[in-house]
Design a protein around this motif. Structure first.
Motif, short mmCIF file in Angstrom:
data_model
loop_
_atom_site.label_atom_id
_atom_site.label_comp_id
_atom_site.label_asym_id
_atom_site.label_seq_id
_atom_site.Cartn_x
_atom_site.Cartn_y
_atom_site.Cartn_z
N ILE A 1 0.37 9.38 -3.90
CA ILE A 1 -0.09 8.72 -2.71
C ILE A 1 0.73 8.95 -1.51
O ILE A 1 0.20 9.28 -0.18
N ASN A 2 1.96 8.80 -1.40
CA ASN A 2 2.87 8.73 -0.41
C ASN A 2 3.14 10.27 0.04
O ASN A 2 3.01 10.54 1.34
N THR A 3 2.95 11.11 -0.93
CA THR A 3 2.90 12.69 -0.29
C THR A 3 1.81 12.98 0.21
O THR A 3 1.88 13.72 1.19
N VAL A 4 0.57 12.42 -0.39
CA VAL A 4 -0.51 12.70 0.77
C VAL A 4 -0.58 12.28 1.99
O VAL A 4 -0.97 12.82 2.99
N LEU A 5 -0.15 10.90 2.20
CA LEU A 5 -0.20 10.17 3.45
C LEU A 5 0.88 10.69 4.42
O LEU A 5 0.59 10.81 5.45
N LEU A 6 2.16 10.95 3.71
CA LEU A 6 3.40 11.21 4.56
C LEU A 6 3.98 12.56 4.67
O LEU A 6 4.91 12.86 5.35
N GLY A 7 3.49 13.39 3.54
CA GLY A 7 4.14 14.59 3.56
C GLY A 7 5.11 14.75 2.74
O GLY A 7 5.47 13.68 1.92
N PRO A 8 6.31 15.67 3.17
CA PRO A 8 7.39 15.73 2.51
C PRO A 8 8.17 14.37 2.55
O PRO A 8 8.97 14.11 1.68
N LEU A 9 8.03 13.89 3.58
CA LEU A 9 8.83 12.47 3.85
C LEU A 9 8.23 11.60 2.78
O LEU A 9 8.98 10.55 2.36
#
Length: 245
Positions: free
Chosen positions: A54-62
């Protein structure tokens, strides 16, 4: 009412500057570490792939960094809750040492162990046909509450702080449970005791909950919060003592 948020910090100061509680602090810290490790293993097997995705989809590498930080905080949230509930026995021992270290400990003991409330009138039990639906409704509400808190805790990083704030009253009450048992307020139902002092529990729980946010240090902060709750009881006891003199 405002002073109650200071007691967790007073407990931390007392823990740092005295060596009376090193044994109990070590045991509580080891309990915390063991729970942290076990929960971390389960978390990274079950929830971490979802959080990372979820975080990768929303924030990319961050999102990778955010997912790791959030996961550590969430594991710490569960480990702190379980450790807090597992430390009642050691909280009692620490409080006994705290009282014994005071010059007026004899007078304090005689006041602390007085019943805190008057016996309540025992109401007749409900018939099972009424008790079962009420039990089901209460259980459903409790499960819904836990589910909502879990969903909120999944909000990256900020969700952990929100859960701590929303549960501040419960946190303050849980730290108070060993001390309430010493005072024998057992004639009142748990809900009555909780709501009677809710403002104090919230003030105490906000500070102690924030101290618990720091991973690893939570193990020691739980100890200091138990000490802070003991100092709170001592101050209230001295107020009663001065009122009687």
């Amino acid at each position: 009412m405002a002073k109650y948020w200071l007691y967790p910090f007073k407990g931390m100061s007392y823990l740092v500057w005295t060596n009376l509680f090193w044994r109990e602090a070590t045991l509580i810290f080891l309990i915390y570490i063991s729970k942290f490790v076990l929960i971390a293993i389960l978390y990274y097997l079950v929830l971490f792939p979802f959080v990372l995705g979820i975080n990768t989809v929303l924030l990319g590498p961050l999102g990778v960094t955010v997912a790791v930080v959030h996961s550590v905080l969430q594991v710490n949230l569960y480990a702190s809750n379980l450790t807090r509930l597992s430390g009642f026995e050691y909280a009692t021992i620490m409080f006994e040492k705290l009282v014994d270290s005071r010059a007026d400990h004899v007078a304090l003991v005689s006041l602390i162990y007085l019943p805190a409330v008057q016996p309540m009138i025992v109401k007749p039990q409900r018939h099972w046909s009424k008790s079962i639906p009420i039990f089901i409704i209460k259980t459903a509400i409790r499960l819904a509450n836990y589910f909502c808190l879990f969903v909120i805790s999944m909000i990256p990083i900020v969700g952990i702080l929100m859960v701590k704030f929303l549960r501040s009253g419960v946190i303050g009450y849980q730290y108070s449970m060993p001390y309430l048992a010493m005072q024998n307020p057992l004639q009142l139902r748990a809900g009555d005791v909780f709501y009677r002092e809710l403002g104090k529990y919230i003030a105490f729980g906000i500070s102690s909950g924030l101290l618990e946010v720091l991973p690893v240090f939570s193990g020691l902060n739980i100890v200091s919060s138990y000490l802070g709750r003991g100092l709170w009881l001592l101050d209230e006891t001295r107020t009663v003592q001065s009122g009687h003199s």
